[in-house]
Enzyme design. Sequence first.
Site, PDB file in Angstrom:
ATOM      1  CD  GLU A  94      -3.156  -0.844   0.527  1.00 13.19           C
ATOM      2  OE1 GLU A  94      -3.187   0.147  -0.229  1.00 13.19           O
ATOM      3  OE2 GLU A  94      -4.071  -1.668   0.632  1.00 13.19           O
ATOM      4  CD  GLU A 128       2.550  10.420  -0.754  1.00 13.26           C
ATOM      5  OE1 GLU A 128       3.652   9.926  -0.441  1.00 13.26           O
ATOM      6  OE2 GLU A 128       1.465   9.839  -0.568  1.00 13.26           O
TER       7      GLU A 128
END
Length: 486
Positions: free
Chosen positions: A246, A379
């Site tokens: 993840e 990000e």
Amino acid sequence: MKGHWIHNQWVENGTSENIEVRNPATEEILDQVSAGSEREVNHAVNSAKTAFDVWRKIPAVERAAMLHEATAKMRIHWSELVELLTLEEGKPVSENEEEMEWVAGTFDYYAELGRHYRGRVLPSPEPENQLNLVLKEPYGVVGCITPWNYPLLLLGWKIAPALAAGNTVVIKPSEMTPLSTLFLAEKCLDHLPPGVVNVVTGHGLPVGESLVTHPDVPVIAFTGSLQTGQRISERAAPMIKHLHLELGGKDAFVIGPDIEIEPSVKALAYSALLNCGQVCTSTERVYVAENVSRDFTEALVEEVKSLRLGPGIEPTTDIGPMIGEQYRAKFETHIQDAKLHGAEILTGGRRPPQFERGFFYEPTVLTNVDHSMLIMSEETFGPAIPLMTYKTFDEAIQLVNENKYGLGAVLRSNDSRLIKTFFEEVRAGTIWINDPLTDNYAGPFGGMKMSGNARELGLEGLNSFLETKHVHWDFSPEVKDWWYPY
Ligand code: NAD
């Protein structure tokens, strides 16, 4: 000073190396934990390997009872857990209450789902004398490596299904937030047989990596950055391990042309600034329909200015600090890069002067941004809301998909034609229409593209920790006519 939690007891570190755990709102040291090594990982894996033979044979209904008991213990220690999460991670108490609800709910959910099925029966080639079974079996020892932003929620999403499926676990919590994990193991999971749950604290190198390369750990369940996920993939590939990754995100939020301003502004502020923008599914880039752009932007700036910064432990706080200096510095490079390339800051854009200590940063709204800037491509993981406008909905979809990540995406609209196009065309593991960041125990969560290959929650989350075995069983003594001689 805390040791490692192995075989339901505290184990001292082999060396005197420690890690200081700090409160990000005050920079004060909360406690110290051991900086473990390969030696402690070996100890924990041996313990988990021995416990696996016991745990996998316990009837699923009894395992379910033990997982429900863990939830009951969480309810007893609720306020201590919430306080510990708030002190070590920084987000407001109300958000940590919610995190704990998720952990407790996940244990209850998988307690029941774990006894739901063991596989399936297939029609056999010779139905009178054959049975074909598809068995779902636990793998063995699961290595769980977690990040700091939701220390217990992301742990619960891994260990509750892994344990319900009959695996045992060795946990490597983030070195920044290990205290709540150690507390949970000691106070809420100590009734499980020794060795079923083990925690080794320390840095990614050597502790995380020793777990990744350990021959007796067939599954690694990891949540963290893309960079670390790539490193884990490289290290684990030669051993053909099952990797459950993840990773990062760069979630987009599209403001449709038909929206009502006020609720959409509130939805966006929550989606971008929850946990100070440090959620893997935080909104990190916003595309606003041109016809509503001016009014929407003005209202958003007012909303963001009204939010109250402070230590998470104070009940009036809306937004806490970032987790650490290194993360705030990276965030600032994205803001600087955007400014350098022509972005305009509408509010925020600085460290708040009222705080002498703590890793605070003012929530920041930017315009005049584009995809060449770091803040719109990489990000950012902080309290920034960069806004771009679009003319056509096709253009909006194209902009959303123009990123290496594909974790989640949000649309605000009530136009069913736009909604259907959005959820069919956007490449992301979760699509939220109007209500961002709401998860569901039964709904699989995970990413597409470089956001990872795993699904947590739901039946998919249980299946991640079950291996498939096909059994072909013939109970007739006859010789088959296709055997020798031909
Ligand atoms: P990180 O990758 O730096 O660290 C995560 C964990 O990996 C930590 O426990 C760390 O010690 C460990 N680690 C570091 N190097 C390792 C190595 N070589 N081998 C094994 N383990 C190693 O991530 P972080 O800064 O703690 O967390 C933030 C990141 O997590 C963000 O990118 C965020 O998007 C991501 N995240 C993703 C999800 C998701 O569900 N997709 C959820 C939350 C956070």
